[in-house]
Design an enzyme around this catalytic site. Structure first.
Site, PDB file in Angstrom:
ATOM      1  N   ASP A  67       0.609  -1.391   0.110  1.00  0.00           N
ATOM      2  CA  ASP A  67       0.025  -0.246  -0.031  1.00  0.00           C
ATOM      3  C   ASP A  67       0.856   1.259   0.058  1.00  0.00           C
ATOM      4  O   ASP A  67       0.553   2.302   0.433  1.00  0.00           O
ATOM      5  CB  ASP A  67      -0.985  -0.048   0.982  1.00  0.00           C
ATOM      6  CG  ASP A  67      -0.268   0.296   2.462  1.00  0.00           C
ATOM      7  OD1 ASP A  67       0.880  -0.221   2.570  1.00  0.00           O
ATOM      8  OD2 ASP A  67      -0.976   0.399   3.565  1.00  0.00           O
ATOM      9  N   GLU A  68       2.063   1.208  -0.475  1.00  0.00           N
ATOM     10  CA  GLU A  68       2.875   2.338  -0.495  1.00  0.00           C
ATOM     11  C   GLU A  68       3.844   2.294  -1.573  1.00  0.00           C
ATOM     12  O   GLU A  68       4.602   1.490  -2.083  1.00  0.00           O
ATOM     13  CB  GLU A  68       3.784   2.377   0.812  1.00  0.00           C
ATOM     14  CG  GLU A  68       4.674   3.710   0.915  1.00  0.00           C
ATOM     15  CD  GLU A  68       5.244   3.738   2.381  1.00  0.00           C
ATOM     16  OE1 GLU A  68       6.155   4.629   2.457  1.00  0.00           O
ATOM     17  OE2 GLU A  68       4.902   2.700   3.066  1.00  0.00           O
TER      18      GLU A  68
END
Length: 315
Positions: free
Chosen positions: A23-24
Site C-alpha cells: 500500500d505504499e
C-alpha cells in the site's frame, strides 16, 4: 487486487514507480522530466482516481523521498501535503525524530537521553553524537533531517526488462451481459494503450484474463502479425478471444487485458493489407484520436474526456 489497480494508476502518470509495500510507493513526477504538469495537479488526479476504487490514499509531495514520506503521514486518511522547494527545513524542524523513517524506538530513546527530540535538533547535533547512534550513516541522517537528502525513484521496470503492460479490474457486481464485458475490456484497453504509448512500447501478444464469481479463472492469448500500441487494434483481438473463455450465463468478477512481447529485433514483415508505420508497428485510422485523448487527459485529468462505455462502471 486493489493494490494492483492503485499501482496501475500510478504507472499511468509516470514510468518511475518504486513500490515499497502493498500500500505504499514512491513515484517521480518531476515536471518536464517524467510528467508534463505541476505535481499538485498530478497528485490530485491520483487521489481522485484512487477514491474511485472505493479506498482512500494520503499523498506527500516533496523534492526527495524523506520529505515526501513524512508529508504523506501528515494528513491521513485522505490528505495531500505539498512541501515546496526551499521550505523543507521549516517543514521538518519541529517534527519529532520518530517522524523520520530509520529511527526506531532504540535510536529514539538514545536521542532523547541526549536531549534531541526534534528533527531540527537532530540536524544541528554534533557529528560525534550522530556517529555514536547511527554509525557511518550519521551524516546521512543529518542531511535527511535538514531536508537535503538526494534520492532517486527507481522503477522495477528499469531494473529489469519490461515484460508486459496490463490492467485489470474487479467489479463490485458480477458482469453477466456480453455488452458489459466487452465495454469493460475496451475500457481497460484504453489504459493499456495509453501506458504503451507513454513508455514507447509496442506489443505483439495480447492476453485476455477473466475471473469468475466462483473463484476460478481463465486466460486466452494471441500473437499479432505486427506489434502495436493501438488499443483499437489489440482490443478487437481481445474481444475475439472472449468466445474462448466465456459463454452466456457465466458471471465475471474480474477482467484484465495485457500486452507483451516487446522485443521485435530481427525484423517485422511488411503487410499490404494493414498500415505499418516507421516503427514497424501496426496502427489504425483511430490511433491519432487515441493520442489526442491522451493529451487531453494528461492536461485536464482522466475525467475530462471519456467514451460512453465509462458510464456503465461509474457506480
Amino acid at each position: 487486487e486493489v493494490s494492483a489497480q492503485v499501482m496501475a494508476i500510478l504507472a499511468d502518470e509516470t514510468p518511475r514507480v518504486e513500490r515499497v509495500s502493498i500500500d505504499e510507493a514512491f513515484i517521480d513526477i518531476t515536471p518536464g522530466r517524467f510528467a508534463p504538469e505541476d505535481p499538485l495537479l498530478v497528485a490530485r488526479r491520483i487521489s481522485d482516481r484512487v477514491a474511485g476504487l472505493g479506498v482512500t490514499c494520503s499523498i506527500g509531495v516533496g523534492c526527495n523521498k524523506t520529505v515526501a514520506k513524512i508529508a504523506s503521514e501528515r494528513d491521513k486518511p485522505f490528505g495531500l501535503t505539498i512541501v515546496r522547494p526551499g521550505t523543507e527545513q521549516r517543514f521538518l524542524a519541529a517534527l519529532p525524530v520518530s517522524a523520520m523513517s530509520g529511527i526506531g524506538r532504540s535510536a529514539e530513546e538514545r536521542l532523547r537521553r541526549m536531549r534531541i527530540y526534534t528533527l531540527g535538533e537532530l540536524s544541528r547535533a554534533p557529528e560525534s553524537t550522530l556517529a555514536s547512534i547511527f554509525g557511518v550513516n550519521g551524516e546521512r541522517m543529518r542531511q535527511r533531517a535538514q531536508g537535503l537528502e538526494i534520492s532517486e525513484v527507481t522503477s522495477l521496470d528499469e531494473e529489469r526488462e519490461v515484460k508486459s503492460v496490463s490492467n485489470e479490474r474487479t467489479f463490485a457486481k458480477d458482469l453477466t451481459e456480453r455488452g458489459d464485458i466487452e465495454a469493460a475490456i475496451a475500457l481497460l484497453g484504453e489504459s493499456v494503450g495509453r501506458r504503451l504509448r507513454r513508455q514507447g512500447l509496442t506489443g505483439a501478444t495480447v492476453t485476455l484474463k477473466l475471473k469468475y464469481s466462483y473463484g476460478s479463472g481463465r486466460t486466452a492469448q494471441r500473437r499479432l502479425p505486427h506489434p502495436t500500441d493501438d488499443e483499437n487494434i489489440f482490443v478487437a483481438v481481445a474481444l475475439e478471444l472472449l468466445d474462448n473463455i466465456w459463454q452466456d450465463g457465466m458471471h465475471v468478477r474480474l477482467a484484465g487485458i495485457g500486452m507483451s512481447d516487446f522485443d521485435h529485433q530481427g525484423g517485422i514483415q511488411t503487410d499490404l493489407f494493414c498500415e505499418i508505420d516507421d516503427r514497424g508497428a501496426q496502427s489504425s485510422d483511430r490511433r491519432d484520436l487515441s493520442v489526442a485523448i491522451d493529451a487531453v487527459r494528461d492536461k485536464f485529468g482522466d475525467t475530462a474526456l471519456s467514451f460512453g462505455r465509462q458510464s456503465r462502471f461509474n457506480n
